[in-house]
Design an enzyme around this catalytic site. Structure first.
Site, PDB file in Angstrom:
ATOM      1  N   GLY A  45       4.941 -52.076   7.471  1.00  0.00           N
ATOM      2  CA  GLY A  45       4.104 -53.076   6.657  1.00  0.00           C
ATOM      3  C   GLY A  45       2.891 -52.294   6.212  1.00  0.00           C
ATOM      4  N   LEU A  47       1.768 -51.852   3.391  1.00  0.00           N
ATOM      5  CA  LEU A  47       2.211 -50.505   2.433  1.00  0.00           C
ATOM      6  C   LEU A  47       1.240 -50.111   1.322  1.00  0.00           C
ATOM      7  CD1 LEU A  47       5.636 -52.358   1.264  1.00  0.00           C
ATOM      8  CD2 LEU A  47       5.026 -50.903   3.280  1.00  0.00           C
ATOM      9  N   HIS A  48       1.194 -48.692   1.380  1.00  0.00           N
ATOM     10  CA  HIS A  48       0.529 -47.975   0.516  1.00  0.00           C
ATOM     11  C   HIS A  48       1.276 -46.922  -0.379  1.00  0.00           C
ATOM     12  CE1 HIS A  48       1.195 -44.883   3.650  1.00  0.00           C
ATOM     13  NE2 HIS A  48       0.733 -45.637   4.538  1.00  0.00           N
ATOM     14  N   GLY A  50       2.053 -44.097  -0.206  1.00  0.00           N
ATOM     15  CA  GLY A  50       3.004 -43.225   0.738  1.00  0.00           C
ATOM     16  C   GLY A  50       4.283 -43.987   0.820  1.00  0.00           C
ATOM     17  N   HIS A  51       4.366 -45.333   1.340  1.00  0.00           N
ATOM     18  CA  HIS A  51       5.616 -45.993   1.395  1.00  0.00           C
ATOM     19  C   HIS A  51       6.311 -45.998   0.114  1.00  0.00           C
ATOM     20  CE1 HIS A  51       3.287 -47.655   4.888  1.00  0.00           C
ATOM     21  NE2 HIS A  51       4.257 -47.322   5.255  1.00  0.00           N
ATOM     22  N   GLU A 162       6.920 -37.307   6.005  1.00  0.00           N
ATOM     23  CA  GLU A 162       6.672 -36.106   6.993  1.00  0.00           C
ATOM     24  C   GLU A 162       5.445 -36.262   7.547  1.00  0.00           C
ATOM     25  OE1 GLU A 162       7.488 -32.727   4.721  1.00  0.00           O
ATOM     26  OE2 GLU A 162       9.474 -32.488   5.464  1.00  0.00           O
TER      27      GLU A 162
END
Ligand code: PAF
Length: 295
Positions: A45, A47-48, A50-51, A162
């Site tokens: 969670g 979330l940004h 990237g997610h 990554e």
């Protein structure tokens, strides 16, 4: 992707928020029976972007997208880190809905761990260095939760960022140990415009630490140029550690140059058969930032 996917998706109008293992298994059973491809994005969670990049990729490559949102207690070796980990469930679900996710899986701790999980994974050398050495039990906890998610969802593909480079190697090892059949998709690090690797922990940075943190990526980038100019592994390591530690408010916990597959530290560039990756962990106050760069 299944040929009827377009039609099928037309009928899934709303994302479903699912909180129990039983419900999720039931929903996915009929989709598996129809040979739909399923992309899983495990998250904790907060979330940004990237997610969201992992989710967008899962959306492009699969018929069905499942995103789990679960702050997994067994992977936190530090209770304070678990307590302060950002939790933004409502905002997360709104983002997932916008991203056209089919199922948001948001279980409670007792749902995922109805009894204590005593499994010890024999993850070997990939899990013994860097994060494995600094955070005892962390990777075993990651293996516990990710193996549970894989067993429940049985995804065609699972997506990981990554930024947690070593975590991907550990998950590949767990997949091999458990005999799961799926594709692990490693996705590139997403960065803020100033270069800071996106992380749920960034919201906890003070303005001063936030201002200096992008220097980590700048220094790593400079170290790649140094390698091209002929610098040795030893010199590059010394440069990165000294340059980061010279900055007000930042302190390197470790910096290792490792082989991209085995995660074992190398003493010379040609020892990294799968390519060399520099992995760094830096404390900015009490916030632990991690980043890496490929050489
Ligand atoms: O990378 C993370 O956010 C977590 O380690 C993961 C893979 C979701 C397992 O809890």
């Amino acid at each position: 992707m299944h040929p009827d996917n377009y039609q099928y998706r037309f009928f899934i109008i709303n994302m479903e928020i699912i909180t129990t293992v039983g419900q999720l298994s039931e929903r996915l059973a009929s989709l598996h029976a129809q040979s739909r491809t399923i992309g899983l994005v495990p998250t904790m969670g907060a979330l940004h972007a990237g997610h969201m990049s992992l989710i967008e990729r899962a959306r492009r490559e699969n018929d069905i997208v499942v995103v789990s949102v679960f702050v997994n207690p067994t992977q936190f070796n530090n209770p304070e880190d678990l307590r302060t980990y950002p939790r933004t469930e409502e905002a997360d679900c709104a983002l997932l809905r916008q991203a056209d996710v089919d199922f948001a899986f948001v279980p409670t701790v007792s749902e995922m761990y109805p009894q204590e999980d005593n499994r010890q994974f024999d993850l070997g050398p990939v899990a013994q260095v860097m994060e494995g050495a600094m955070r005892p039990g962390h990777f075993n906890g990651v293996a516990q939760i990710v193996s549970k998610l894989f067993a429940i969802v049985n995804p065609t593909r699972a997506y990981f960022g990554e930024k947690d480079f070593q975590q991907i190697a550990v998950i590949r090892k767990m997949v091999q140990l458990e005999g799961f059949s799926l594709e692990i998709v490693a996705c590139p690090i997403k960065r803020e415009e100033d270069g800071l690797a996106m992380s749920s922990r960034n919201v906890r940075l003070t303005p001063e630490h936030r201002a200096v943190a992008p220097q980590i990526h700048k220094i790593l980038t400079r170290s790649v140029d140094m390698k091209s100019e002929g610098a040795s592994v030893v010199d590059v390591k010394a440069y990165v550690v000294d340059a980061i530690n010279a900055l007000e408010g930042l302190e390197v916990e470790y910096y290792e140059i490792v082989d991209a597959l085995s995660m074992q530290p190398v003493g010379a560039w040609d020892e990294a058969a799968a390519g060399a990756v520099g992995c760094v962990t830096v404390y900015a106050g009490d916030v632990r930032l991690i980043d890496n760069i490929k050489y």
